[in-house]
Design a protein around this motif. Structure first.
Motif, PDB file in Angstrom:
ATOM      1  N   ILE A 421       0.881  -1.172   0.000  1.00  0.00           N
ATOM      2  CA  ILE A 421       0.000   0.000   0.000  1.00  0.00           C
ATOM      3  C   ILE A 421       0.918   1.222   0.000  1.00  0.00           C
ATOM      4  O   ILE A 421       0.991   1.959   0.981  1.00  0.00           O
ATOM      5  N   PRO A 422       1.636   1.455  -1.083  1.00  0.00           N
ATOM      6  CA  PRO A 422       2.654   2.512  -1.086  1.00  0.00           C
ATOM      7  C   PRO A 422       2.052   3.899  -1.272  1.00  0.00           C
ATOM      8  O   PRO A 422       0.893   4.041  -1.709  1.00  0.00           O
ATOM      9  N   PRO A 423       2.801   4.942  -0.956  1.00  0.00           N
ATOM     10  CA  PRO A 423       2.374   6.301  -1.308  1.00  0.00           C
ATOM     11  C   PRO A 423       2.119   6.395  -2.815  1.00  0.00           C
ATOM     12  O   PRO A 423       2.793   5.730  -3.610  1.00  0.00           O
ATOM     13  N   TYR A 424       1.172   7.223  -3.188  1.00  0.00           N
ATOM     14  CA  TYR A 424       0.752   7.294  -4.588  1.00  0.00           C
ATOM     15  C   TYR A 424       1.822   7.864  -5.517  1.00  0.00           C
ATOM     16  O   TYR A 424       1.723   7.709  -6.734  1.00  0.00           O
ATOM     17  N   ILE A 425       2.839   8.502  -4.959  1.00  0.00           N
ATOM     18  CA  ILE A 425       3.870   9.113  -5.798  1.00  0.00           C
ATOM     19  C   ILE A 425       4.984   8.128  -6.164  1.00  0.00           C
ATOM     20  O   ILE A 425       5.968   8.505  -6.810  1.00  0.00           O
ATOM     21  N   ILE A 426       4.829   6.858  -5.799  1.00  0.00           N
ATOM     22  CA  ILE A 426       5.832   5.855  -6.126  1.00  0.00           C
ATOM     23  C   ILE A 426       6.017   5.766  -7.641  1.00  0.00           C
ATOM     24  O   ILE A 426       5.055   5.896  -8.405  1.00  0.00           O
ATOM     25  N   ASN A 427       7.269   5.560  -8.103  1.00  0.00           N
ATOM     26  CA  ASN A 427       7.508   5.458  -9.547  1.00  0.00           C
ATOM     27  C   ASN A 427       7.794   4.009  -9.962  1.00  0.00           C
ATOM     28  O   ASN A 427       7.841   3.098  -9.119  1.00  0.00           O
ATOM     29  N   LYS A 428       7.990   3.796 -11.254  1.00  0.00           N
ATOM     30  CA  LYS A 428       8.161   2.450 -11.798  1.00  0.00           C
ATOM     31  C   LYS A 428       9.358   1.726 -11.181  1.00  0.00           C
ATOM     32  O   LYS A 428       9.261   0.555 -10.806  1.00  0.00           O
ATOM     33  N   GLU A 429      10.481   2.395 -11.091  1.00  0.00           N
ATOM     34  CA  GLU A 429      11.681   1.762 -10.538  1.00  0.00           C
ATOM     35  C   GLU A 429      11.473   1.378  -9.078  1.00  0.00           C
ATOM     36  O   GLU A 429      11.919   0.308  -8.629  1.00  0.00           O
ATOM     37  N   GLU A 430      10.781   2.227  -8.339  1.00  0.00           N
ATOM     38  CA  GLU A 430      10.523   1.941  -6.926  1.00  0.00           C
ATOM     39  C   GLU A 430       9.537   0.783  -6.783  1.00  0.00           C
ATOM     40  O   GLU A 430       9.666  -0.045  -5.867  1.00  0.00           O
ATOM     41  N   ILE A 431       8.561   0.721  -7.679  1.00  0.00           N
ATOM     42  CA  ILE A 431       7.617  -0.406  -7.679  1.00  0.00           C
ATOM     43  C   ILE A 431       8.363  -1.716  -7.923  1.00  0.00           C
ATOM     44  O   ILE A 431       8.137  -2.724  -7.246  1.00  0.00           O
ATOM     45  N   GLU A 432       9.264  -1.715  -8.900  1.00  0.00           N
ATOM     46  CA  GLU A 432      10.038  -2.924  -9.204  1.00  0.00           C
ATOM     47  C   GLU A 432      10.897  -3.345  -8.017  1.00  0.00           C
ATOM     48  O   GLU A 432      10.980  -4.532  -7.686  1.00  0.00           O
ATOM     49  N   PHE A 433      11.534  -2.375  -7.371  1.00  0.00           N
ATOM     50  CA  PHE A 433      12.334  -2.676  -6.174  1.00  0.00           C
ATOM     51  C   PHE A 433      11.454  -3.273  -5.084  1.00  0.00           C
ATOM     52  O   PHE A 433      11.819  -4.257  -4.432  1.00  0.00           O
ATOM     53  N   MET A 434      10.286  -2.703  -4.878  1.00  0.00           N
ATOM     54  CA  MET A 434       9.358  -3.142  -3.844  1.00  0.00           C
ATOM     55  C   MET A 434       8.935  -4.599  -4.056  1.00  0.00           C
ATOM     56  O   MET A 434       9.043  -5.437  -3.141  1.00  0.00           O
ATOM     57  N   VAL A 435       8.487  -4.911  -5.260  1.00  0.00           N
ATOM     58  CA  VAL A 435       7.997  -6.263  -5.546  1.00  0.00           C
ATOM     59  C   VAL A 435       9.142  -7.271  -5.520  1.00  0.00           C
ATOM     60  O   VAL A 435       9.039  -8.342  -4.906  1.00  0.00           O
ATOM     61  N   ASN A 436      10.241  -6.944  -6.176  1.00  0.00           N
ATOM     62  CA  ASN A 436      11.375  -7.866  -6.228  1.00  0.00           C
ATOM     63  C   ASN A 436      11.931  -8.159  -4.838  1.00  0.00           C
ATOM     64  O   ASN A 436      12.232  -9.310  -4.491  1.00  0.00           O
ATOM     65  N   THR A 437      12.061  -7.124  -4.024  1.00  0.00           N
ATOM     66  CA  THR A 437      12.623  -7.296  -2.683  1.00  0.00           C
ATOM     67  C   THR A 437      11.705  -8.131  -1.801  1.00  0.00           C
ATOM     68  O   THR A 437      12.160  -8.953  -0.998  1.00  0.00           O
ATOM     69  N   CYS A 438      10.410  -7.930  -1.961  1.00  0.00           N
ATOM     70  CA  CYS A 438       9.439  -8.724  -1.202  1.00  0.00           C
ATOM     71  C   CYS A 438       9.621 -10.209  -1.502  1.00  0.00           C
ATOM     72  O   CYS A 438       9.726 -11.041  -0.587  1.00  0.00           O
ATOM     73  N   PHE A 439       9.665 -10.559  -2.775  1.00  0.00           N
ATOM     74  CA  PHE A 439       9.758 -11.979  -3.138  1.00  0.00           C
ATOM     75  C   PHE A 439      11.136 -12.557  -2.816  1.00  0.00           C
ATOM     76  O   PHE A 439      11.252 -13.732  -2.462  1.00  0.00           O
ATOM     77  N   GLU A 440      12.169 -11.744  -2.911  1.00  0.00           N
ATOM     78  CA  GLU A 440      13.492 -12.205  -2.474  1.00  0.00           C
ATOM     79  C   GLU A 440      13.462 -12.556  -0.986  1.00  0.00           C
ATOM     80  O   GLU A 440      14.055 -13.555  -0.549  1.00  0.00           O
ATOM     81  N   SER A 441      12.764 -11.758  -0.217  1.00  0.00           N
ATOM     82  CA  SER A 441      12.678 -11.977   1.229  1.00  0.00           C
ATOM     83  C   SER A 441      11.866 -13.231   1.545  1.00  0.00           C
ATOM     84  O   SER A 441      12.203 -13.982   2.478  1.00  0.00           O
ATOM     85  N   ILE A 442      10.794 -13.454   0.793  1.00  0.00           N
ATOM     86  CA  ILE A 442       9.992 -14.673   0.982  1.00  0.00           C
ATOM     87  C   ILE A 442      10.850 -15.913   0.743  1.00  0.00           C
ATOM     88  O   ILE A 442      10.885 -16.836   1.567  1.00  0.00           O
ATOM     89  N   GLU A 443      11.545 -15.918  -0.388  1.00  0.00           N
ATOM     90  CA  GLU A 443      12.356 -17.091  -0.733  1.00  0.00           C
ATOM     91  C   GLU A 443      13.506 -17.280   0.252  1.00  0.00           C
ATOM     92  O   GLU A 443      13.845 -18.413   0.618  1.00  0.00           O
ATOM     93  N   GLU A 444      14.104 -16.187   0.696  1.00  0.00           N
ATOM     94  CA  GLU A 444      15.202 -16.288   1.665  1.00  0.00           C
ATOM     95  C   GLU A 444      14.729 -16.907   2.971  1.00  0.00           C
ATOM     96  O   GLU A 444      15.421 -17.723   3.584  1.00  0.00           O
ATOM     97  N   TYR A 445      13.535 -16.517   3.408  1.00  0.00           N
ATOM     98  CA  TYR A 445      12.995 -17.075   4.647  1.00  0.00           C
ATOM     99  C   TYR A 445      12.818 -18.588   4.537  1.00  0.00           C
ATOM    100  O   TYR A 445      13.235 -19.340   5.431  1.00  0.00           O
ATOM    101  N   PHE A 446      12.222 -19.047   3.452  1.00  0.00           N
ATOM    102  CA  PHE A 446      11.935 -20.478   3.353  1.00  0.00           C
ATOM    103  C   PHE A 446      13.202 -21.299   3.090  1.00  0.00           C
ATOM    104  O   PHE A 446      13.278 -22.459   3.517  1.00  0.00           O
ATOM    105  N   LYS A 447      14.197 -20.734   2.456  1.00  0.00           N
ATOM    106  CA  LYS A 447      15.484 -21.428   2.322  1.00  0.00           C
ATOM    107  C   LYS A 447      16.126 -21.606   3.692  1.00  0.00           C
ATOM    108  O   LYS A 447      16.711 -22.647   4.008  1.00  0.00           O
ATOM    109  N   ARG A 448      15.997 -20.575   4.503  1.00  0.00           N
ATOM    110  CA  ARG A 448      16.582 -20.621   5.844  1.00  0.00           C
ATOM    111  C   ARG A 448      15.893 -21.644   6.731  1.00  0.00           C
ATOM    112  O   ARG A 448      16.505 -22.260   7.601  1.00  0.00           O
ATOM    113  N   GLU A 449      14.587 -21.836   6.493  1.00  0.00           N
ATOM    114  CA  GLU A 449      13.797 -22.743   7.332  1.00  0.00           C
ATOM    115  C   GLU A 449      13.948 -24.203   6.948  1.00  0.00           C
ATOM    116  O   GLU A 449      13.469 -25.091   7.671  1.00  0.00           O
ATOM    117  N   LYS A 450      14.515 -24.486   5.795  1.00  0.00           N
ATOM    118  CA  LYS A 450      14.664 -25.876   5.361  1.00  0.00           C
ATOM    119  C   LYS A 450      15.580 -26.654   6.304  1.00  0.00           C
ATOM    120  O   LYS A 450      16.593 -26.157   6.744  1.00  0.00           O
TER     121      LYS A 450
END
Length: 450
Positions: A421-450
């Protein structure tokens, strides 16, 4: 540990927190913000993808709002709002009446979302008492609802973490099973269903209508329930049934108003007008506490008369109609109009949704991506086929949140729900960083839990 953190831990009791956690996971002390970014006292920066609890719509340190504050502070910061008024309050009230759904013609000011809900509940009840509808003493709310944390607001909530311990103090609310489109009992899709789940609400209202003062609902999205998004048909049916049985409809748009769902107000998706609309959060873009309750001439007129009649609505907050907050809100609404924020939101929201869906297809841990406007939520599940959730005490979302923070992303979860739920002034590059970082964090968590 820097000196600010030490003093924070010594003196401050934070909300929604188990303070023992802070012994290992110290509070992050923010020094400044700009746009979608927050900067801490140690020089780290974080993308604020939750708009600092869903309220910062136009970014931190917005130049136009900053200037509006400077201008207003030279005039009047606050003045009693009983028998006095101020220009920003009058102007923002006029704007709100023009932009909210039809029938909402009166504005009652307060200073936070919970208070706005309290006001709407009290007005509805008081109205019925003055009309002689003395049986109408109860309210209806959905399961998993969240409407604030004062006692009245908690009474219409249904999340144990917030209200379980206080139940002996709360109102006797009628609880209706709400929409759950991800796990739909009818096997349908929110985009083309006829809101068959409304049967639960219909049954409750028909059986109890004589004692129901109002139904309160979060239009289109149940936020703290896990960003549960449902069909606008549900709202259309609810408005029609409330009309039939002379029941007020309270729309809690505190989290979803001001463009968050892709429309200026979530009720616009269903083209309905409630009897009360509670607004806060985005109204002042996170700069100052402020809320309003919008209502109708019919309800207002019920309290209009000679003082001796004792018809007046007595509910006062010191900061009601605060001139500084109203000046901020006024500039905020001007920016919405002049910068065509709603249309821009739709494009950015679609990009967030598209990128999130692409990433989710490659992850075995994401059960559903649900999206509307500038809200996109990701539900982390144990099994995608069965939609089995992780037990709450595993704190999966919280652990992913901690990993994301180390990567520069504020991703505070709701249980196992991660959301953008980002501020409305977010730009394309920031959106890409947001989504990519989120999924990187998800995968990192589950790798750690194995």
């Amino acid at each position: 540990m820097n000196s600010y953190v030490k003093k924070d831990l010594k003196y401050i009791w934070h909300p929604c927190s188990q303070m023992k956690d802070y012994e290992e996971f110290n509070p992050i002390v923010i020094e400044k913000g700009k746009g979608v970014w927050l900067y801490d006292v140690e020089g780290n920066k974080y993308l604020d993808c939750i708009s600092s609890w869903w309220t910062n719509t136009l970014g931190h340190s917005n130049k136009r709002i900053n200037e509006a504050i400077k201008k207003q502070v030279e005039n009047i910061e606050h003045v009693i709002f009983a028998n006095f008024s101020n220009k920003p309050a009058i102007e923002v009230a006029e704007k709100l009446v023009k932009m909210t759904p039809d029938r909402l013609s009166k504005v009652f000011f307060s200073d936070n979302g919970s208070s706005a809900v309290e006001i709407a509940l009290k007005m509805s009840f008081h109205y019925n008492m003055q009309k002689g509808n003395t049986k109408k003493k109860r309210f209806v709310a959905l399961s998993d609802a969240y409407h604030g944390e004062t006692l009245g607001a908690l009474s219409v909530c249904d999340i144990d973490e917030f209200n379980k311990v206080y139940k002996p103090l709360l109102l006797d609310t009628l609880r209706v099973e709400g929409p759950d489109c991800y796990r739909c009992k009818y096997g349908l899709n929110r985009d083309n269903c006829n809101a068959e789940c409304f049967e639960n609400m219909k049954k409750c209202i028909i059986e109890n209508h004589e004692e129901i003062s109002a139904v309160i609902i979060e239009p289109m999205v149940q936020g703290a329930a896990g960003m549960k998004i449902y069909s606008p048909v549900y709202l259309k049916k609810l408005r029609k049934l409330c009309d039939k049985y002379d029941i007020h409809l309270i729309a809690d748009e505190i989290a979803v108003g001001f463009g968050r769902t892709g429309e200026m107000f979530a009720c616009n998706h269903a083209q309905i007008s409630p009897d009360f609309m509670c607004l806060s959060k985005g109204i002042s873009s996170g700069y100052m506490p402020m809320s309003v309750v919008m209502t109708t001439d019919e309800i207002y007129n019920c309290f209009y008369g000679d003082y001796e009649e004792r018809k007046l609505f007595i509910h006062s907050h010191t900061y009601s109609g605060n001139a500084m907050a109203c000046a901020i809100a006024l500039e905020n609404l001007k920016i919405f109009e002049e910068d065509n924020i709603i249309e821009a939101n739709r494009e950015k929201g679609e990009l967030i949704r598209k990128l999130t869906l692409e990433k989710a297809k490659l992850s075995k841990h994401v059960g559903e991506v649900r999206s509307i406007g500038m809200i996109t939520a990701i539900e982390i599940v144990k099994n995608k086929e069965t939609k089995e959730s992780y037990p709450w005490n595993m704190r999966v979302g919280y652990e992913i949140y901690k990993i994301a923070l180390n990567k520069g992303l504020v991703l505070r979860p709701i249980g196992n729900i991660l959301y953008f739920i980002p501020p409305y002034i977010i730009n394309k590059e920031e959106i890409e960083f947001m989504v990519n970082t989120c999924f990187e964090s998800i995968e990192e968590y589950f790798k750690r839990e194995k």
